[in-house]
Each structure stands twice: as structure tokens, then as C-alpha cells.
Scaffold this motif. Structure first.
Motif, short mmCIF file in Angstrom:
data_model
loop_
_atom_site.label_atom_id
_atom_site.label_comp_id
_atom_site.label_asym_id
_atom_site.label_seq_id
_atom_site.Cartn_x
_atom_site.Cartn_y
_atom_site.Cartn_z
N THR A 84 0.78 -1.43 0.01
CA THR A 84 0.17 -0.11 -0.02
C THR A 84 0.88 1.34 0.10
O THR A 84 0.80 2.24 -0.68
CB THR A 84 -0.80 -0.18 1.31
OG1 THR A 84 -1.69 -1.18 1.15
CG2 THR A 84 -1.87 1.26 1.23
N PHE A 85 1.68 1.14 0.86
CA PHE A 85 2.79 2.43 1.12
C PHE A 85 3.64 2.50 -0.43
O PHE A 85 3.80 3.82 -0.89
CB PHE A 85 3.69 2.21 2.19
CG PHE A 85 4.22 3.46 2.66
CD1 PHE A 85 3.82 4.50 3.33
CD2 PHE A 85 5.50 3.61 1.96
CE1 PHE A 85 4.34 5.63 3.80
CE2 PHE A 85 6.39 5.10 2.37
CZ PHE A 85 5.70 6.20 3.37
N LEU A 86 3.94 1.34 -0.78
CA LEU A 86 5.06 1.62 -2.03
C LEU A 86 4.18 2.05 -3.21
O LEU A 86 4.63 2.96 -4.08
CB LEU A 86 5.45 0.12 -2.48
CG LEU A 86 6.64 -0.63 -1.69
CD1 LEU A 86 6.74 -1.91 -1.88
CD2 LEU A 86 7.81 0.13 -1.60
N LYS A 87 2.94 1.85 -3.35
CA LYS A 87 1.93 2.15 -4.46
C LYS A 87 1.88 3.65 -4.28
O LYS A 87 1.68 4.47 -5.18
CB LYS A 87 0.72 1.32 -4.50
CG LYS A 87 1.00 0.06 -5.16
CD LYS A 87 -0.54 -0.62 -5.25
CE LYS A 87 -0.32 -2.12 -6.11
NZ LYS A 87 -1.56 -2.78 -5.92
N GLN A 88 1.63 4.25 -2.91
CA GLN A 88 1.38 5.60 -2.84
C GLN A 88 2.46 6.59 -3.20
O GLN A 88 2.32 7.45 -3.56
CB GLN A 88 0.90 5.68 -1.41
CG GLN A 88 0.30 6.93 -0.93
CD GLN A 88 -0.01 7.16 0.56
OE1 GLN A 88 0.03 6.21 1.28
NE2 GLN A 88 -0.37 8.47 0.76
N TYR A 89 3.74 6.16 -2.88
CA TYR A 89 4.94 6.90 -3.03
C TYR A 89 6.11 6.42 -3.82
O TYR A 89 6.85 7.23 -4.26
CB TYR A 89 5.60 7.11 -1.42
CG TYR A 89 4.47 7.89 -0.72
CD1 TYR A 89 4.35 9.12 -0.80
CD2 TYR A 89 3.86 7.05 0.43
CE1 TYR A 89 3.55 9.83 0.26
CE2 TYR A 89 2.89 7.59 1.44
CZ TYR A 89 2.90 9.26 1.23
OH TYR A 89 2.07 9.90 2.14
N GLY A 90 5.78 5.29 -4.55
CA GLY A 90 7.00 5.03 -5.37
C GLY A 90 6.32 4.39 -6.87
O GLY A 90 5.09 4.62 -6.98
N GLU A 91 6.99 4.45 -7.48
CA GLU A 91 6.52 4.03 -8.88
C GLU A 91 7.25 2.84 -9.77
O GLU A 91 6.78 2.15 -10.51
CB GLU A 91 6.59 5.24 -9.96
CG GLU A 91 5.75 6.45 -9.71
CD GLU A 91 5.82 7.57 -10.63
OE1 GLU A 91 6.68 7.58 -11.62
OE2 GLU A 91 5.02 8.57 -10.45
N LYS A 92 8.49 2.69 -9.36
CA LYS A 92 9.30 1.71 -9.94
C LYS A 92 9.15 0.38 -9.07
O LYS A 92 10.09 -0.04 -8.27
CB LYS A 92 10.98 2.10 -10.10
CG LYS A 92 10.89 3.25 -11.16
CD LYS A 92 12.37 3.46 -11.21
CE LYS A 92 12.66 4.58 -11.96
NZ LYS A 92 14.08 4.98 -12.32
N LEU A 93 8.15 -0.44 -9.20
CA LEU A 93 7.82 -1.53 -8.34
C LEU A 93 7.74 -2.83 -9.31
O LEU A 93 7.17 -2.73 -10.32
CB LEU A 93 6.56 -1.33 -7.62
CG LEU A 93 6.32 0.09 -6.82
CD1 LEU A 93 5.10 0.09 -6.33
CD2 LEU A 93 7.40 0.33 -5.76
N LEU A 94 8.30 -3.76 -8.70
CA LEU A 94 8.09 -5.23 -9.09
C LEU A 94 7.36 -5.92 -8.06
O LEU A 94 7.97 -6.27 -6.80
CB LEU A 94 9.36 -5.83 -9.66
CG LEU A 94 9.16 -7.45 -9.95
CD1 LEU A 94 8.13 -7.67 -11.07
CD2 LEU A 94 10.61 -7.87 -10.28
N VAL A 95 6.21 -6.47 -8.30
CA VAL A 95 5.55 -7.12 -7.27
C VAL A 95 5.23 -8.55 -7.54
O VAL A 95 4.59 -8.66 -8.77
CB VAL A 95 4.21 -6.38 -6.75
CG1 VAL A 95 3.31 -7.11 -5.71
CG2 VAL A 95 4.25 -4.95 -6.30
N LEU A 96 5.88 -9.42 -7.05
CA LEU A 96 5.55 -11.02 -7.47
C LEU A 96 4.51 -11.41 -6.13
O LEU A 96 5.22 -11.71 -5.15
CB LEU A 96 6.79 -11.51 -7.46
CG LEU A 96 7.84 -11.13 -8.51
CD1 LEU A 96 9.02 -11.93 -8.55
CD2 LEU A 96 6.96 -11.24 -9.88
N ASP A 97 3.50 -11.65 -6.65
CA ASP A 97 2.44 -12.12 -5.59
C ASP A 97 2.35 -13.94 -5.86
O ASP A 97 1.60 -14.03 -6.76
CB ASP A 97 1.02 -11.34 -5.66
CG ASP A 97 0.25 -11.81 -4.77
OD1 ASP A 97 0.21 -12.64 -3.88
OD2 ASP A 97 -0.80 -10.77 -4.66
N ALA A 98 2.29 -14.52 -4.55
CA ALA A 98 2.06 -16.04 -4.93
C ALA A 98 0.78 -16.16 -5.00
O ALA A 98 0.38 -17.38 -5.54
CB ALA A 98 2.70 -16.65 -3.61
#
Length: 334
Positions: free
Chosen positions: A269-283
Motif C-alpha cells: 500500500t505504501f509502495l504504491k502511494q509513494y513509489g513508481e518503480k515497483l516489481l510485485v511478485l504475488d504468490a
């Protein structure tokens, strides 16, 4: 026939160790290794922490294990050590040190014989494949062997039934990996093209998945790609590290299926709010058909690790920096 013998050998080795468990009073497990070999032990510690009422587990870097010399190390201790080629000096010394304290020692290696096996009571030879490639025998890969030993220990000592469920689930791991590779192949290429020039990439996870984030940070990004990195525990993110986040800082967030997932969700939630360069790997997005429902939280790290290796191969290709390239390791005295 040769491939079948590889699996049979490893399974027989584990069976002999489980018999030895029956003959020893064991109340503490020490997982001892260095680098990536240490990182892959975190899921098994997590399992013992959650499941056992009489046995505790710790993960130690080999050299510190010797110098710290835990006061609880003794005849009722099980020390599981790992070194890919069985030649890591610190780990071999740790095996000898543990035996000197009367502990039962088990060595995990990819090769058949090596100094580590000579200093250990038992040895298990696991299967291995290069990063991103499908292992012909994932049911006896290093992570799987560690689970066979940790779940087998609790089966022998406490009657924990997840050991039998593990054996059935491991039979489907090859299919799970194959599906995951097909699912993420194009995404990995896209990510590599987009992030190949980054100077720093942070990783984050919690629970059973933390070791995977740690391994990707220190072994893939730092060792094999010379990219600055740091593995951040999702529970610690809001206690200092989140101050580094902005729209230009890349993060890799692993989201598992174990009981600590809320920590990773809060970080997301925080990464999406303040960051843009995200790689999220969700099991949750993996096809885990054949994996027992009760084991999915424990086995998700194995799939996350494999998917990250697919990304690693593409990143190395995009950067024209082979994963085998080293500046110091195996080249200079250290």
C-alpha cells in the motif's frame, strides 16, 4: 534410470537421517551456511517456529556460528549445513565445530563428495539447475531437501502430519515451476529492458519469503550483477527504510501465502502511494495445483525464488553482464 537413481539416492539419504532422528533426543536445530545457502534455510526455520512445541530453530552464518559458540549447542542439537560444492571453508569448519560439541550434523551439497561431507555425520546430495532453468528433479532441490528434513524431524518427534503432505506436494513441483516460467517469461524480459540501467534495487518480503528476498539482493543483484541492493524485512520497512522511497527508487516486493502476508500487504500500500518503480511478485497469482492447501504458505517461497531466477537471467542478458561474472570471488585471496 540414472535420473531415477538421483532421486532415489537423495530420498534414501533422507530416510537414513530420519532414522537417526528417532535415536537422538533433539530439542534445537541450527541451520548453518553462508550467502545463498544460508538464505534458503529461512523457510524451514519459519516452519519449525510455527509448528513445533518442543524444538527451536536458528539460522547462523557459518563463521559467526563458530565464534559466537551458542551455549545451547550440544548433544541434543541438530546442525544442518549447506554448501553448494561442499568446499566453503567456514561451513566445513562449522561442521567440525558442531561435531566437537556432540551435535548431530547433516550436510547438504550438490556434489557427491567434498570436505563438508567428510566433517558431517550424514550427507544429502540435492538436485540443481542453473538460474531460470527447469530442474529435472525439483522434488529433491535444496529447498525441498531442507523441508524434508525439518518436516521429517517434526513428524518423527511430534507426529506432525505435514511431512506426508509435503511428499505428495513435491511430486507436482515440476509442473508448478513450468507454469510459472511460462507465466512470467515475457514480464521478465520487459522488466529487464526497463530496469537494466538502475544503480540500486531494493528487495522486500517477510516470514517464509524473507530469505528469498535476501538471496536475490546479495547473490543476484550484488554478487552477480554489481547492482547496489538491500533486503528489507516488510515488518521493518516502516521503522527507517521507508524514508529511502521515492518515485525513482526501484523495489521488488515478494508477497507470500503465509501468516505474515499482512506485513507485505501494508508495505505494498505504501509502495504504491509513494513509489513508481515497483516489481510485485504475488504468490496468489501462481498456479499451485497439486500443492496441498496447508503447505502453500510454506512452499510459495520455492516458486517465488524460481520466478526471480527467471527475472535474473533476463536482467543479466539485458545488461550484457553474465551471471557468472565476478571481480573478486574465487579470483583473489579473501
Amino acid at each position: 534410470m540414472m535420473q531415477t537413481n538421483v532421486v532415489t539416492k537423495a530420498e534414501t539419504q533422507v530416510e537414513h537421517i530420519l532414522e537417526a532422528f528417532k535415536e537422538r533426543a533433539l530439542d534445537r536445530v541450527f541451520f548453518v551456511a553462508c550467502g545463498g545457502s544460508s538464505a534458503l534455510m529461512y523457510p524451514s526455520k519459519y516452519f519449525i517456529d510455527r509448528e513445533s512445541s518442543s524444538i527451536t530453530a536458528e539460522v547462523y552464518s557459518s563463521n559467526e556460528f563458530i565464534h559466537r559458540s551458542p551455549g545451547t549447542l550440544g548433544p541434543s542439537s541438530l546442525v544442518i549445513l549447506c554448501s553448494h560444492k561442499g568446499k566453503t571453508p567456514e561451513t566445513t569448519q562449522a561442521a567440525a565445530f558442531a561435531k566437537g560439541k556432540g551435535a548431530l550434523t547433516v550436510a547438504l551439497m550438490y556434489v557427491g563428495e567434498a570436505p563438508l561431507s567428510e566433517e558431517s555425520d550424514f550427507t544429502v546430495n540435492y538436485s540443481w539447475a542453473p538460474a531460470g532453468q527447469l530442474d529435472p528433479h525439483p522434488e529433491i532441490m535444496n529447498y525441498a531437501i531442507l523441508y524434508r528434513l525439518s518436516m521429517g524431524l517434526l513428524y518423527v518427534k511430534e507426529g506432525n502430519t505435514k511431512y506426508q503432505k509435503l511428499l505428495g506436494s513435491l511430486e507436482h513441483l515440476d509442473t508448478v515451476f513450468a507454469k510459472a516460467k511460462a507465466q512470467y517469461a515475457e514480464a521478465a524480459k520487459t522488466y529487464a529492458a526497463q530496469y537494466k540501467d538502475e544503480k540500486v534495487i531494493y528487495t522486500m518480503a517477510s516470514g517464509a519469503n524473507y530469505g528469498v528476498a535476501y538471496s536475490f539482493a546479495i547473490c543476484i543483484l550484488m554478487e552477480m550483477q554489481w547492482i547496489h541492493s538491500q533486503a528489507i524485512h516488510a515488518g521493518e520497512f516502516f521503522h527507517g527504510p521507508f524514508e529511502i522511497l521515492d518515485k525513482d527508487v526501484p523495489f521488488v516486493l515478494l508477497m507470500g501465502l503465509d501468516e505474515t502476508r499482512p506485513l507485505e500487504e501494508r508495505a505494498l500500500t505504501f509502495l504504491k502511494q509513494y513509489g513508481e518503480k515497483l516489481l510485485v511478485l504475488d504468490a496468489e497469482h501462481f498456479d499451485l495445483t497439486g500443492i496441498d492447501e496447508e503447505l502453500r504458505g510454506y512452499l510459495a517461497p520455492l516458486v517465488l525464488n524460481f520466478v526471480l531466477r527467471v527475472y535474473a537471467v533476463e536482467l543479466a542478458e539485458a545488461r550484457k553482464h553474465p551471471l557468472e561474472t565476478r571481480r573478486y570471488m574465487f579470483k583473489v585471496p579473501y
